[in-house]
Design a protein around this motif. Structure first.
Motif, PDB file in Angstrom:
ATOM      1  N   ASN A   1       1.447  13.085 -13.160  1.00 48.59           N
ATOM      2  CA  ASN A   1       2.168  13.650 -14.304  1.00 48.59           C
ATOM      3  C   ASN A   1       3.501  14.250 -13.872  1.00 48.59           C
ATOM      4  OD1 ASN A   1      -1.016  14.682 -15.287  1.00 48.59           O
ATOM      5  ND2 ASN A   1       0.193  13.240 -16.446  1.00 48.59           N
TER       6      ASN A   1
ATOM      7  N   THR B   1       7.029  15.380 -13.428  1.00 42.36           N
ATOM      8  CA  THR B   1       8.183  15.270 -14.317  1.00 42.36           C
ATOM      9  C   THR B   1       9.062  16.493 -14.111  1.00 42.36           C
ATOM     10  OG1 THR B   1       8.852  14.892 -16.618  1.00 42.36           O
ATOM     11  CG2 THR B   1       6.991  16.396 -16.283  1.00 42.36           C
TER      12      THR B   1
ATOM     13  N   ARG C   1      15.395  15.302 -15.494  1.00 45.76           N
ATOM     14  CA  ARG C   1      15.191  14.362 -14.395  1.00 45.76           C
ATOM     15  C   ARG C   1      16.078  13.146 -14.665  1.00 45.76           C
ATOM     16  NH1 ARG C   1       9.243  11.674 -13.360  1.00 45.76           N
ATOM     17  NH2 ARG C   1       9.529  11.128 -11.196  1.00 45.76           N
TER      18      ARG C   1
ATOM     19  N   GLY D   1       5.106   8.427 -22.758  1.00 52.07           N
ATOM     20  CA  GLY D   1       4.674   8.882 -21.428  1.00 52.07           C
ATOM     21  C   GLY D   1       5.437  10.154 -21.105  1.00 52.07           C
TER      22      GLY D   1
ATOM     23  N   ASP E   1       1.678  10.816 -24.945  1.00 56.30           N
ATOM     24  CA  ASP E   1       1.075  10.608 -23.628  1.00 56.30           C
ATOM     25  C   ASP E   1      -0.421  10.426 -23.852  1.00 56.30           C
ATOM     26  OD1 ASP E   1       2.310  11.312 -20.593  1.00 56.30           O
ATOM     27  OD2 ASP E   1       0.127  11.290 -20.706  1.00 56.30           O
TER      28      ASP E   1
ATOM     29  N   LEU F   1      -0.505   3.841 -24.527  1.00 61.35           N
ATOM     30  CA  LEU F   1       0.489   2.791 -24.763  1.00 61.35           C
ATOM     31  C   LEU F   1      -0.143   1.405 -24.822  1.00 61.35           C
ATOM     32  CD1 LEU F   1       3.293   4.159 -22.429  1.00 61.35           C
ATOM     33  CD2 LEU F   1       3.341   4.058 -24.934  1.00 61.35           C
TER      34      LEU F   1
ATOM     35  N   ARG G   1      10.053   6.344 -18.991  1.00 66.87           N
ATOM     36  CA  ARG G   1      10.543   6.486 -17.618  1.00 66.87           C
ATOM     37  C   ARG G   1       9.389   6.872 -16.687  1.00 66.87           C
ATOM     38  NH1 ARG G   1      15.588  10.147 -17.593  1.00 66.87           N
ATOM     39  NH2 ARG G   1      14.006  11.716 -18.052  1.00 66.87           N
ATOM     40  N   ASN G   2       9.318   6.150 -15.581  1.00 66.62           N
ATOM     41  CA  ASN G   2       8.308   6.441 -14.550  1.00 66.62           C
ATOM     42  C   ASN G   2       6.880   6.319 -15.090  1.00 66.62           C
ATOM     43  OD1 ASN G   2      10.449   7.256 -12.613  1.00 66.62           O
ATOM     44  ND2 ASN G   2      10.778   8.870 -14.131  1.00 66.62           N
TER      45      ASN G   2
HETATM   46  C1  LIG Z   1       5.157  10.276 -13.882  1.00 67.54           C
HETATM   47  S1  LIG Z   1       4.868  10.757 -15.528  1.00 67.54           S
HETATM   48  C2  LIG Z   1       6.493  10.470 -16.236  1.00 67.54           C
HETATM   49  C3  LIG Z   1       6.931  11.582 -17.171  1.00 67.54           C
HETATM   50  C4  LIG Z   1       8.349  11.431 -17.706  1.00 67.54           C
HETATM   51  N1  LIG Z   1       8.481  10.248 -18.505  1.00 67.54           N
HETATM   52  C5  LIG Z   1       9.349  11.451 -16.585  1.00 67.54           C
HETATM   53  O1  LIG Z   1       9.931  10.403 -16.266  1.00 67.54           O
HETATM   54  O2  LIG Z   1       9.572  12.513 -16.009  1.00 67.54           O
HETATM   55  C6  LIG Z   1       3.939   9.364 -16.160  1.00 67.54           C
HETATM   56  C7  LIG Z   1       3.198   9.668 -17.445  1.00 67.54           C
HETATM   57  O3  LIG Z   1       2.772   8.450 -18.030  1.00 67.54           O
HETATM   58  C8  LIG Z   1       1.522   8.675 -18.647  1.00 67.54           C
HETATM   59  N2  LIG Z   1       0.834   7.397 -18.835  1.00 67.54           N
HETATM   60  C9  LIG Z   1       0.363   6.559 -17.884  1.00 67.54           C
HETATM   61  N3  LIG Z   1      -0.259   5.518 -18.458  1.00 67.54           N
HETATM   62  C10 LIG Z   1      -0.176   5.698 -19.793  1.00 67.54           C
HETATM   63  C11 LIG Z   1      -0.653   4.968 -20.923  1.00 67.54           C
HETATM   64  N4  LIG Z   1      -1.329   3.836 -20.785  1.00 67.54           N
HETATM   65  N5  LIG Z   1      -0.400   5.482 -22.151  1.00 67.54           N
HETATM   66  C12 LIG Z   1       0.284   6.623 -22.295  1.00 67.54           C
HETATM   67  N6  LIG Z   1       0.760   7.358 -21.284  1.00 67.54           N
HETATM   68  C13 LIG Z   1       0.518   6.903 -20.038  1.00 67.54           C
HETATM   69  C14 LIG Z   1       0.809   9.596 -17.663  1.00 67.54           C
HETATM   70  O4  LIG Z   1      -0.248  10.305 -18.312  1.00 67.54           O
HETATM   71  C15 LIG Z   1       1.946  10.505 -17.198  1.00 67.54           C
HETATM   72  O5  LIG Z   1       2.021  11.685 -17.955  1.00 67.54           O
END
Ligand SMILES: C[S@@+](CC[C@H](N)C(=O)[O-])C[C@H]1O[C@@H](n2cnc3c(N)ncnc32)[C@H](O)[C@@H]1O
Length: 294
Positions: A91, A93, A97, A130, A164, A223, A239-240
């Motif tokens: 998670n 973030t 960023r 996300g 998310d 998603l 993103r990410n």
């Molecule tokens: C690394 S964080 C990125 C947060 C933000 N977008 C950033 O770039 O700082 C990845 C996020 O994607 C979410 N995620 C991963 N797979 C997902 C899915 N299938 N549906 C929704 N969210 C998802 C995770 O729970 C996590 O909170």
């Protein structure tokens, strides 16, 4: 939910000591389940990581072993999916960023979009897909709120959807309360304007200004599942997130984003992500910023 009767000690170690082992059959089940519901491909080399990350879940649920955890996933897949996904993904973030994305939004995109919305009417919609613990959508909201004021466009119907699948991340995002050391990415002026310092039991924390709460709607959404919203969005920030997905899952997801963006709509990806070999619907217009072709 069917929970096995044998509880494990609080430190997660089975009676004989050591970590609870993740057997072949359970790893295969978890790998297939995670792939089907989260689009994440877990190779054999991830077995240790999965075992380590899920050990905490076993303790929290007081389950004796991974067979019991798999039984829980079979009996209540939707109930546990968010927790499972949070345990195996990250998670991480931060506010602002990849700041070049916010600069593009502030200096080029929002002035253009707001001028058009004021002239022709229409809503402005951004989606943080996300969103993790909310830093991304609230940073977007700061930039958006300032632009609405600066361009005399406070009457424009503008909103940010933040989604998310991680229940803990969503709870933080909904609350909008952050430790002060998480605010580093926010410039001084913005921090003073948009983050309200807590006192008493909230000493050492700050919460987002109510105006940001007004602009941001936080919702659970996987998603990979059906989406209730129809769009269109002016921009989608994903993103990410796709970094964890395999190629077919990425292709399907990006195709669905393309369907919710009008020609000229923008898609922002994370710094190590790309649409190369994934979609021809977009052209690259900046560092991991894509515009949907006409
Ligand atoms: C690394 S964080 C990125 C947060 C933000 N977008 C950033 O770039 O700082 C990845 C996020 O994607 C979410 N995620 C991963 N797979 C997902 C899915 N299938 N549906 C929704 N969210 C998802 C995770 O729970 C996590 O909170």
């Amino acid at each position: 939910m069917a929970v096995a009767a044998t509880a494990i000690p609080r430190d997660g170690a089975p009676a004989g000591g050591g970590a609870v082992p993740l057997g072949d059959a359970e790893f295969r089940f978890l790998r297939d389940f995670v792939h089907a519901h989260c689009g994440i491909a877990l190779g054999e080399h991830k077995r240790q990581l999965v075992q380590g990350r899920l050990a905490r879940r076993l303790r929290a649920l007081q389950l004796p072993d991974y067979a019991a955890y798999c039984a829980l996933l079979r009996s209540d897949p939707d109930g546990e999916l968010g927790e499972l996904a949070s345990a195996i993904s990250t998670n991480v973030t931060a506010f602002f960023r990849e700041p070049h994305h916010y600069e593009l939004l502030e200096n080029e995109l929002l002035p253009r979009w707001l001028e058009r919305k004021r002239r022709d009417g229409g809503r402005l919609r951004l989606w943080s897909a996300g969103c993790s613990t909310g830093e991304e959508p609230y940073a977007l909201a700061m930039v958006l709120a300032e632009a609405l004021e600066r361009h005399g466009a406070t009457d424009v119907d503008a909103k940010i959807l933040a989604t998310d699948l991680s229940p803990q991340a969503l709870e933080t995002a909904r609350n909008g309360v952050y430790p002060l050391d998480r605010l580093d990415g926010i410039g001084d002026e913005r921090r003073h304007r948009w983050m309200l310092r807590g006192a008493g039991e909230y000493e050492g924390y700050a919460c987002v200004h109510p105006r940001l709460h007004e602009l941001v709607t936080v919702q659970p959404l996987n998603l990979l599942h059906d989406w209730p919203m129809r769009g269109p969005f002016d921009a989608i920030f994903c993103r990410n997130v796709v970094i964890y997905f395999d190629q077919p899952t990425k292709q399907r997801l990006i195709g669905r984003y393309a369907a919710l963006l009008p020609p000229g709509g923008h898609l922002f990806l994370g710094h190590s992500e790309s649409l190369h070999g994934i979609s021809d619907d977009f052209e690259l217009i900046g560092r991991t910023v894509y515009r949907k072709r006409a």
